[in-house]
Write a protein that holds these residues in place. Structure first.
Motif, mmCIF file in Angstrom:
data_model
loop_
_atom_site.group_PDB
_atom_site.id
_atom_site.type_symbol
_atom_site.label_atom_id
_atom_site.label_comp_id
_atom_site.label_asym_id
_atom_site.label_seq_id
_atom_site.Cartn_x
_atom_site.Cartn_y
_atom_site.Cartn_z
ATOM 1 N N THR A 9 0.825 -1.212 0.000
ATOM 2 C CA THR A 9 0.000 0.000 0.000
ATOM 3 C C THR A 9 0.856 1.257 0.000
ATOM 4 N N SER A 10 1.899 1.279 0.823
ATOM 5 C CA SER A 10 2.776 2.456 0.866
ATOM 6 C C SER A 10 3.495 2.641 -0.459
ATOM 7 N N GLY A 11 3.836 1.518 -1.133
ATOM 8 C CA GLY A 11 4.465 1.621 -2.443
ATOM 9 C C GLY A 11 3.531 2.229 -3.469
ATOM 10 N N TRP A 12 2.283 1.747 -3.498
ATOM 11 C CA TRP A 12 1.300 2.325 -4.422
ATOM 12 C C TRP A 12 1.132 3.818 -4.153
ATOM 13 N N ALA A 13 0.985 4.177 -2.876
ATOM 14 C CA ALA A 13 0.766 5.580 -2.525
ATOM 15 C C ALA A 13 1.984 6.439 -2.842
ATOM 16 N N SER A 14 3.190 5.892 -2.662
ATOM 17 C CA SER A 14 4.410 6.646 -2.956
ATOM 18 C C SER A 14 4.518 6.980 -4.436
ATOM 19 N N GLY A 15 4.018 6.105 -5.281
ATOM 20 C CA GLY A 15 4.030 6.378 -6.713
ATOM 21 C C GLY A 15 3.103 7.501 -7.108
ATOM 22 N N ILE A 16 2.130 7.791 -6.270
ATOM 23 C CA ILE A 16 1.184 8.883 -6.519
ATOM 24 C C ILE A 16 1.684 10.181 -5.877
ATOM 25 N N ASN A 17 2.064 10.101 -4.609
ATOM 26 C CA ASN A 17 2.543 11.282 -3.884
ATOM 27 C C ASN A 17 3.439 10.822 -2.734
ATOM 28 N N ALA A 18 4.722 10.695 -3.015
ATOM 29 C CA ALA A 18 5.671 10.162 -2.030
ATOM 30 C C ALA A 18 5.782 11.056 -0.804
ATOM 31 N N TYR A 19 5.710 12.368 -1.004
ATOM 32 C CA TYR A 19 5.864 13.286 0.126
ATOM 33 C C TYR A 19 4.691 13.176 1.092
ATOM 34 N N ALA A 60 2.159 22.206 -8.025
ATOM 35 C CA ALA A 60 2.616 21.774 -9.353
ATOM 36 C C ALA A 60 1.693 20.730 -9.967
ATOM 37 N N ASP A 61 1.128 19.887 -9.134
ATOM 38 C CA ASP A 61 0.318 18.760 -9.606
ATOM 39 C C ASP A 61 -1.033 19.186 -10.168
ATOM 40 N N LYS A 62 -1.382 20.455 -9.988
ATOM 41 C CA LYS A 62 -2.695 20.923 -10.420
ATOM 42 C C LYS A 62 -2.633 21.866 -11.619
ATOM 43 N N ILE A 63 -1.443 22.060 -12.167
ATOM 44 C CA ILE A 63 -1.272 22.973 -13.301
ATOM 45 C C ILE A 63 -0.992 22.156 -14.565
ATOM 46 N N PRO A 64 -1.815 22.313 -15.610
ATOM 47 C CA PRO A 64 -1.590 21.560 -16.852
ATOM 48 C C PRO A 64 -0.167 21.728 -17.378
ATOM 49 N N THR A 134 -9.135 18.529 -10.221
ATOM 50 C CA THR A 134 -10.012 17.485 -9.683
ATOM 51 C C THR A 134 -9.266 16.170 -9.512
ATOM 52 N N LEU A 135 -8.523 15.789 -10.542
ATOM 53 C CA LEU A 135 -7.770 14.531 -10.491
ATOM 54 C C LEU A 135 -6.722 14.564 -9.387
ATOM 55 N N SER A 136 -6.046 15.695 -9.239
ATOM 56 C CA SER A 136 -5.028 15.828 -8.195
ATOM 57 C C SER A 136 -5.637 15.715 -6.800
ATOM 58 N N LEU A 137 -6.770 16.363 -6.604
ATOM 59 C CA LEU A 137 -7.431 16.295 -5.295
ATOM 60 C C LEU A 137 -7.894 14.874 -4.975
ATOM 61 N N VAL A 138 -8.440 14.192 -5.980
ATOM 62 C CA VAL A 138 -8.869 12.804 -5.779
ATOM 63 C C VAL A 138 -7.680 11.925 -5.416
ATOM 64 N N ASP A 140 -4.822 12.880 -3.994
ATOM 65 C CA ASP A 140 -4.353 13.228 -2.648
ATOM 66 C C ASP A 140 -5.245 12.613 -1.569
ATOM 67 N N LEU A 141 -6.548 12.694 -1.781
ATOM 68 C CA LEU A 141 -7.484 12.128 -0.806
ATOM 69 C C LEU A 141 -7.359 10.607 -0.737
ATOM 70 N N ALA A 142 -7.190 9.968 -1.898
ATOM 71 C CA ALA A 142 -7.050 8.504 -1.935
ATOM 72 C C ALA A 142 -5.788 8.067 -1.217
ATOM 73 N N VAL A 143 -4.686 8.784 -1.441
ATOM 74 C CA VAL A 143 -3.424 8.461 -0.768
ATOM 75 C C VAL A 143 -3.568 8.625 0.741
ATOM 76 N N ALA A 144 -4.121 9.745 1.169
ATOM 77 C CA ALA A 144 -4.272 9.992 2.606
ATOM 78 C C ALA A 144 -5.159 8.939 3.263
ATOM 79 N N ALA A 145 -6.296 8.670 2.648
ATOM 80 C CA ALA A 145 -7.237 7.711 3.232
ATOM 81 C C ALA A 145 -6.643 6.308 3.285
#
Length: 202
Positions: A9-19, A60-64, A134-138, A140-145
């Motif tokens: 799980t931590s590996g999957w989440a790190s690939g999305i937002n390691a920080y 940065a993750d929210k700017i095209p 929207t995608l970035s917020l989703v 971030d929320l998925a990683v946190a949860a």
């Protein structure tokens, strides 16, 4: 390995937002929310650096197009972070289980990172900011949860992470034509800048 579900799980989440992973795990350990977090992730300097980098990524993750550049820079950072976090969670310095955990965490982080980067390329073929935000917020929320959930229900969280990774790979395959379009437009813009002309419309 009893820690394997948490590593996955931590590996999957790190690939999305390691920080975010480092920050959340560190805070959960420092506040007594979990005994599973190694002390090295609870250090104040680690938490401060992770928080600052998380804020940078949040912007940065929210700017095209900026998000794609950020993803490219983090093609190495996220898998390495996933491997390091996994190794720390496994403990036992230099042991075979720790090395195996690092391999699982790093490879899972690389896979989820490629899914995220590919999805963003597809989204950037229509460079309006709403979808990116929207995608970035989703994400971030998925990683946190999922990271917090994994500390208390590691097996269930690992099943969810595995499912999300599989769905992500399927999505990237489905969006492959749009990803190719992104690269084609990028190539045309570079050629136009080099030649002093205007890129052709697609």
């Amino acid at each position: 390995m009893s820690v394997l579900p948490l590593v996955l799980t931590s590996g999957w989440a790190s690939g999305i937002n390691a920080y975010a992973v480092v920050l959340l795990l560190g805070l959960m350990g420092a506040t007594g929310g979990s005994d599973e977090v190694p002390l090295s992730l609870q250090r104040t300097d680690v938490l401060v650096v992770a928080a600052l980098l998380f804020l940078c990524e949040a912007v940065a993750d929210k700017i095209p197009y900026v998000d794609t550049v950020w993803d490219a820079v983090h093609t190495v950072v996220r898998p390495v972070a996933g491997a390091v976090v996994a190794a720390l969670l496994a403990g036992h310095d230099g042991s075979l289980p720790q090395l195996a955990a690092a391999a699982v965490g790093g490879s899972t982080a690389l896979a989820s990172h490629l899914v995220k980067a590919g999805t963003r390329m597809a989204v950037n073929t229509s460079p309006e900011p709403v979808t990116n935000i929207t995608l970035s917020l989703v994400e971030d929320l998925a990683v946190a949860a999922l990271v917090v959930f994994a500390l208390f229900h590691p097996l269930a969280a690992a099943l969810i992470a595995g499912t999300l990774l599989a769905l992500g790979i399927a999505t990237v395959v489905f969006l492959f034509s749009r990803i190719r379009r992104f690269w084609r437009r990028r190539k045309e813009r570079r050629a136009a800048r080099a030649g002093g002309g205007t890129p052709a419309a697609v």
